[in-house]
Design a protein around this motif. Structure first.
Motif, PDB file in Angstrom:
ATOM      1  N   GLU A 159       0.827  -1.205   0.000  1.00 54.53           N
ATOM      2  CA  GLU A 159       0.000   0.000   0.000  1.00 54.53           C
ATOM      3  C   GLU A 159       0.865   1.260   0.000  1.00 54.53           C
ATOM      4  O   GLU A 159       0.579   2.225  -0.711  1.00 54.53           O
ATOM      5  N   HIS A 160       1.926   1.255   0.788  1.00 53.96           N
ATOM      6  CA  HIS A 160       2.812   2.421   0.856  1.00 53.96           C
ATOM      7  C   HIS A 160       3.662   2.538  -0.402  1.00 53.96           C
ATOM      8  O   HIS A 160       3.888   3.635  -0.923  1.00 53.96           O
ATOM      9  N   TRP A 161       4.145   1.394  -0.904  1.00 51.09           N
ATOM     10  CA  TRP A 161       5.044   1.387  -2.070  1.00 51.09           C
ATOM     11  C   TRP A 161       4.311   1.838  -3.331  1.00 51.09           C
ATOM     12  O   TRP A 161       4.835   2.603  -4.130  1.00 51.09           O
ATOM     13  N   LEU A 162       3.088   1.360  -3.503  1.00 45.33           N
ATOM     14  CA  LEU A 162       2.340   1.633  -4.727  1.00 45.33           C
ATOM     15  C   LEU A 162       1.355   2.790  -4.597  1.00 45.33           C
ATOM     16  O   LEU A 162       0.952   3.377  -5.603  1.00 45.33           O
ATOM     17  N   GLY A 163       0.991   3.128  -3.382  1.00 43.83           N
ATOM     18  CA  GLY A 163      -0.131   4.043  -3.190  1.00 43.83           C
ATOM     19  C   GLY A 163      -1.373   3.200  -2.996  1.00 43.83           C
ATOM     20  O   GLY A 163      -1.552   2.171  -3.657  1.00 43.83           O
ATOM     21  N   ALA A 164      -2.212   3.595  -2.071  1.00 40.59           N
ATOM     22  CA  ALA A 164      -3.347   2.759  -1.657  1.00 40.59           C
ATOM     23  C   ALA A 164      -4.215   2.310  -2.822  1.00 40.59           C
ATOM     24  O   ALA A 164      -4.628   1.159  -2.899  1.00 40.59           O
ATOM     25  N   THR A 165      -4.483   3.207  -3.769  1.00 40.29           N
ATOM     26  CA  THR A 165      -5.373   2.858  -4.877  1.00 40.29           C
ATOM     27  C   THR A 165      -4.730   1.832  -5.796  1.00 40.29           C
ATOM     28  O   THR A 165      -5.340   0.813  -6.151  1.00 40.29           O
ATOM     29  N   ASP A 166      -3.481   2.089  -6.196  1.00 43.25           N
ATOM     30  CA  ASP A 166      -2.787   1.166  -7.102  1.00 43.25           C
ATOM     31  C   ASP A 166      -2.538  -0.194  -6.467  1.00 43.25           C
ATOM     32  O   ASP A 166      -2.350  -1.187  -7.163  1.00 43.25           O
ATOM     33  N   ALA A 167      -2.486  -0.253  -5.139  1.00 41.07           N
ATOM     34  CA  ALA A 167      -2.161  -1.502  -4.446  1.00 41.07           C
ATOM     35  C   ALA A 167      -3.344  -2.453  -4.348  1.00 41.07           C
ATOM     36  O   ALA A 167      -3.165  -3.620  -3.997  1.00 41.07           O
ATOM     37  N   LYS A 168      -4.541  -1.980  -4.653  1.00 42.47           N
ATOM     38  CA  LYS A 168      -5.726  -2.824  -4.447  1.00 42.47           C
ATOM     39  C   LYS A 168      -5.674  -4.104  -5.279  1.00 42.47           C
ATOM     40  O   LYS A 168      -5.960  -5.193  -4.782  1.00 42.47           O
ATOM     41  N   ALA A 169      -5.283  -3.983  -6.552  1.00 44.46           N
ATOM     42  CA  ALA A 169      -5.259  -5.171  -7.411  1.00 44.46           C
ATOM     43  C   ALA A 169      -4.204  -6.176  -6.970  1.00 44.46           C
ATOM     44  O   ALA A 169      -4.492  -7.367  -6.822  1.00 44.46           O
ATOM     45  N   PRO A 170      -2.934  -5.738  -6.725  1.00 49.82           N
ATOM     46  CA  PRO A 170      -1.934  -6.699  -6.226  1.00 49.82           C
ATOM     47  C   PRO A 170      -2.326  -7.332  -4.898  1.00 49.82           C
ATOM     48  O   PRO A 170      -2.108  -8.524  -4.690  1.00 49.82           O
ATOM     49  N   ARG A 171      -2.906  -6.527  -3.992  1.00 51.36           N
ATOM     50  CA  ARG A 171      -3.301  -7.086  -2.694  1.00 51.36           C
ATOM     51  C   ARG A 171      -4.383  -8.135  -2.882  1.00 51.36           C
ATOM     52  O   ARG A 171      -4.375  -9.184  -2.226  1.00 51.36           O
ATOM     53  N   ARG A 172      -5.311  -7.904  -3.804  1.00 48.81           N
ATOM     54  CA  ARG A 172      -6.359  -8.886  -4.083  1.00 48.81           C
ATOM     55  C   ARG A 172      -5.747 -10.177  -4.642  1.00 48.81           C
ATOM     56  O   ARG A 172      -6.134 -11.288  -4.262  1.00 48.81           O
ATOM     57  N   LEU A 173      -4.750 -10.011  -5.529  1.00 46.62           N
ATOM     58  CA  LEU A 173      -4.061 -11.182  -6.070  1.00 46.62           C
ATOM     59  C   LEU A 173      -3.353 -11.964  -4.972  1.00 46.62           C
ATOM     60  O   LEU A 173      -3.386 -13.198  -4.955  1.00 46.62           O
ATOM     61  N   LEU A 174      -2.706 -11.232  -4.048  1.00 44.87           N
ATOM     62  CA  LEU A 174      -2.010 -11.900  -2.944  1.00 44.87           C
ATOM     63  C   LEU A 174      -2.990 -12.671  -2.078  1.00 44.87           C
ATOM     64  O   LEU A 174      -2.699 -13.799  -1.656  1.00 44.87           O
ATOM     65  N   ASP A 175      -4.114 -12.063  -1.783  1.00 46.89           N
ATOM     66  CA  ASP A 175      -5.128 -12.744  -0.964  1.00 46.89           C
ATOM     67  C   ASP A 175      -5.633 -14.003  -1.664  1.00 46.89           C
ATOM     68  O   ASP A 175      -5.805 -15.057  -1.032  1.00 46.89           O
ATOM     69  N   GLU A 176      -5.861 -13.887  -2.971  1.00 47.12           N
ATOM     70  CA  GLU A 176      -6.327 -15.047  -3.736  1.00 47.12           C
ATOM     71  C   GLU A 176      -5.274 -16.149  -3.756  1.00 47.12           C
ATOM     72  O   GLU A 176      -5.592 -17.338  -3.595  1.00 47.12           O
ATOM     73  N   ALA A 177      -4.005 -15.760  -3.946  1.00 47.69           N
ATOM     74  CA  ALA A 177      -2.922 -16.747  -3.976  1.00 47.69           C
ATOM     75  C   ALA A 177      -2.768 -17.423  -2.619  1.00 47.69           C
ATOM     76  O   ALA A 177      -2.569 -18.643  -2.534  1.00 47.69           O
ATOM     77  N   ALA A 178      -2.859 -16.611  -1.545  1.00 52.27           N
ATOM     78  CA  ALA A 178      -2.730 -17.166  -0.191  1.00 52.27           C
ATOM     79  C   ALA A 178      -3.855 -18.148   0.093  1.00 52.27           C
ATOM     80  O   ALA A 178      -3.635 -19.219   0.683  1.00 52.27           O
ATOM     81  N   ASN A 179      -5.064 -17.796  -0.327  1.00 55.64           N
ATOM     82  CA  ASN A 179      -6.208 -18.693  -0.122  1.00 55.64           C
ATOM     83  C   ASN A 179      -6.049 -19.984  -0.920  1.00 55.64           C
ATOM     84  O   ASN A 179      -6.405 -21.076  -0.450  1.00 55.64           O
ATOM     85  N   ALA A 180      -5.492 -19.854  -2.134  1.00 57.78           N
ATOM     86  CA  ALA A 180      -5.280 -21.041  -2.973  1.00 57.78           C
ATOM     87  C   ALA A 180      -4.255 -21.972  -2.343  1.00 57.78           C
ATOM     88  O   ALA A 180      -4.432 -23.201  -2.317  1.00 57.78           O
ATOM     89  N   ILE A 181      -3.159 -21.396  -1.833  1.00 60.69           N
ATOM     90  CA  ILE A 181      -2.123 -22.200  -1.173  1.00 60.69           C
ATOM     91  C   ILE A 181      -2.702 -22.882   0.056  1.00 60.69           C
ATOM     92  O   ILE A 181      -2.492 -24.079   0.290  1.00 60.69           O
ATOM     93  N   ASP A 182      -3.448 -22.127   0.856  1.00 59.33           N
ATOM     94  CA  ASP A 182      -4.040 -22.666   2.080  1.00 59.33           C
ATOM     95  C   ASP A 182      -4.964 -23.837   1.773  1.00 59.33           C
ATOM     96  O   ASP A 182      -4.896 -24.887   2.423  1.00 59.33           O
ATOM     97  N   ALA A 183      -5.811 -23.680   0.752  1.00 57.10           N
ATOM     98  CA  ALA A 183      -6.752 -24.739   0.386  1.00 57.10           C
ATOM     99  C   ALA A 183      -6.017 -25.974  -0.136  1.00 57.10           C
ATOM    100  O   ALA A 183      -6.347 -27.118   0.239  1.00 57.10           O
ATOM    101  N   ALA A 184      -5.015 -25.754  -0.991  1.00 53.75           N
ATOM    102  CA  ALA A 184      -4.278 -26.870  -1.574  1.00 53.75           C
ATOM    103  C   ALA A 184      -3.519 -27.655  -0.510  1.00 53.75           C
ATOM    104  O   ALA A 184      -3.497 -28.893  -0.523  1.00 53.75           O
ATOM    105  N   VAL A 185      -2.909 -26.946   0.422  1.00 55.41           N
ATOM    106  CA  VAL A 185      -2.131 -27.614   1.471  1.00 55.41           C
ATOM    107  C   VAL A 185      -3.051 -28.404   2.399  1.00 55.41           C
ATOM    108  O   VAL A 185      -2.726 -29.536   2.795  1.00 55.41           O
ATOM    109  N   LYS A 186      -4.179 -27.838   2.750  1.00 54.03           N
ATOM    110  CA  LYS A 186      -5.113 -28.559   3.626  1.00 54.03           C
ATOM    111  C   LYS A 186      -5.626 -29.837   2.964  1.00 54.03           C
ATOM    112  O   LYS A 186      -5.774 -30.874   3.626  1.00 54.03           O
ATOM    113  N   LEU A 187      -5.891 -29.775   1.660  1.00 45.72           N
ATOM    114  CA  LEU A 187      -6.299 -30.978   0.935  1.00 45.72           C
ATOM    115  C   LEU A 187      -5.178 -32.018   0.942  1.00 45.72           C
ATOM    116  O   LEU A 187      -5.420 -33.222   1.090  1.00 45.72           O
TER     117      LEU A 187
END
Length: 312
Positions: free
Chosen positions: A155-183
């Motif tokens: 958020e600080h590096w990109l600016g709050a607005t520009d960071a929204k898309a990367p942060r969403r991607l990170l959340d999606e990737a983290a959720n994918a890793i979490d789901a795959a590992v639990k399986l």
């Protein structure tokens, strides 16, 4: 650290330039130019990594074989032609500096740097061959990992607005890793529970006899240490390996002792269970199971004394 650091190796200057380059990257993406998006992104990542090292000390990013650059890193400006380390060396050093910058992230960063070099210095078009979903989420994860070490954020590096898309991607990737590992954990657990009780008991008993120093063959790479963990799938004795990230001399030492106690810290890179064959690679997968990827222990070693000079 020198007070007046030449701008080429200033941590603040490198950080500022990385922000300019990542802004250019996002601008190219918005125009649909995905080749240049990856090009500017790779440059921004390298500058960000150098900024993280330079903030510790500028000598960490200069070419150690170029004495003039070493002088500049010490605050003695004998040249303006400062030579810095290669991207490969940069990412190797970050792996020792940043606890969550593990081998998985390191190899990804080295890969994007190699593609960047091929793009700039050959007729190849490596960026065009890379699908966006094959690199983008991992890219932002690498950046976020370095930024956290620097006490910053996307958020600080990109600016709050520009960071929204990367942060969403990170959340999606983290959720994918979490789901795959639990399986993966559940599958290994089900496979183990499907065995006859007598077989499970025998395997568990055999697991207790395994010692860490004999488990190097379990792992893909060589690391500094192997230690015991409890498998989250079968509950048997399993093992984790990783690199040492720090050590301190314990104060618990007698004045006349010839041995010292060293407190050591390691970051887990791989987990293997020989019993149910559960495998985890990287700190993100390890963390998803609830296991800690940080390992601390104590080692007793003989004191090393400096030789006396001029007393003979």
């Amino acid at each position: 650290m020198p007070d007046d650091v030449f701008i080429a190796i200033s941590g603040e200057a490198l950080h500022s330039k990385s922000k300019v380059y990542v802004s250019r990257a996002l601008a190219r993406k918005s125009l649909g130019d995905l080749d240049e998006y990856q090009l500017w992104a790779s440059l921004a990542l390298e500058l960000l990594g150098k900024a993280a090292l330079a903030r510790k000390h500028p000598s960490l990013i200069v070419d150690p074989t170029h004495w003039q650059s070493m002088f500049v890193a010490a605050g003695i400006n004998v040249t303006t032609d400062v030579k810095t380390i290669t991207a490969k060396t940069l990412f190797e050093r970050l792996a020792h500096l940043v606890p969550r910058f593990d081998k998985t992230i390191q190899k990804f960063c080295e890969g994007i740097a190699e593609r960047r070099n091929a793009e700039l210095h050959s007729a190849d078009l490596p960026f065009r061959a890379m699908r966006l979903d094959a690199w983008e989420a991992r890219y932002w994860h690498a950046c976020d990992t370095v930024l956290q070490e620097m006490g910053s954020s996307l958020e600080h590096w990109l600016g709050a607005t520009d960071a929204k898309a990367p942060r969403r991607l990170l959340d999606e990737a983290a959720n994918a890793i979490d789901a795959a590992v639990k399986l993966r954990v559940n599958a290994a657990r089900d496979k183990f529970k499907a065995l006859k009780k007598s077989v499970r008991d025998r395997l568990a008993a055999e697991a207790t006899l395994r010692e860490p120093q004999h488990q190097a063959a379990l792992f893909r790479d060589r690391f500094d240490e192997v230690w015991v963990e409890t498998c989250p799938s079968c509950g048997c004795r399993a093992f984790m390996t990783g690199e040492q990230t720090g050590e301190d001399i314990s104060e618990e030492r007698d004045e006349y002792a010839v041995w010292e106690i060293v407190d050591r810290e390691f970051i887990g890179e791989e987990f293997r269970c020989p019993t149910c064959e559960l495998s985890l690679i990287g700190s993100d997968e390890i963390k998803a199971t609830g296991l800690s990827y940080v390992h601390e222990d104590q080692q007793e070693r003989e004191l090393q004394y400096e030789p006396d000079y001029g007393n003979d």
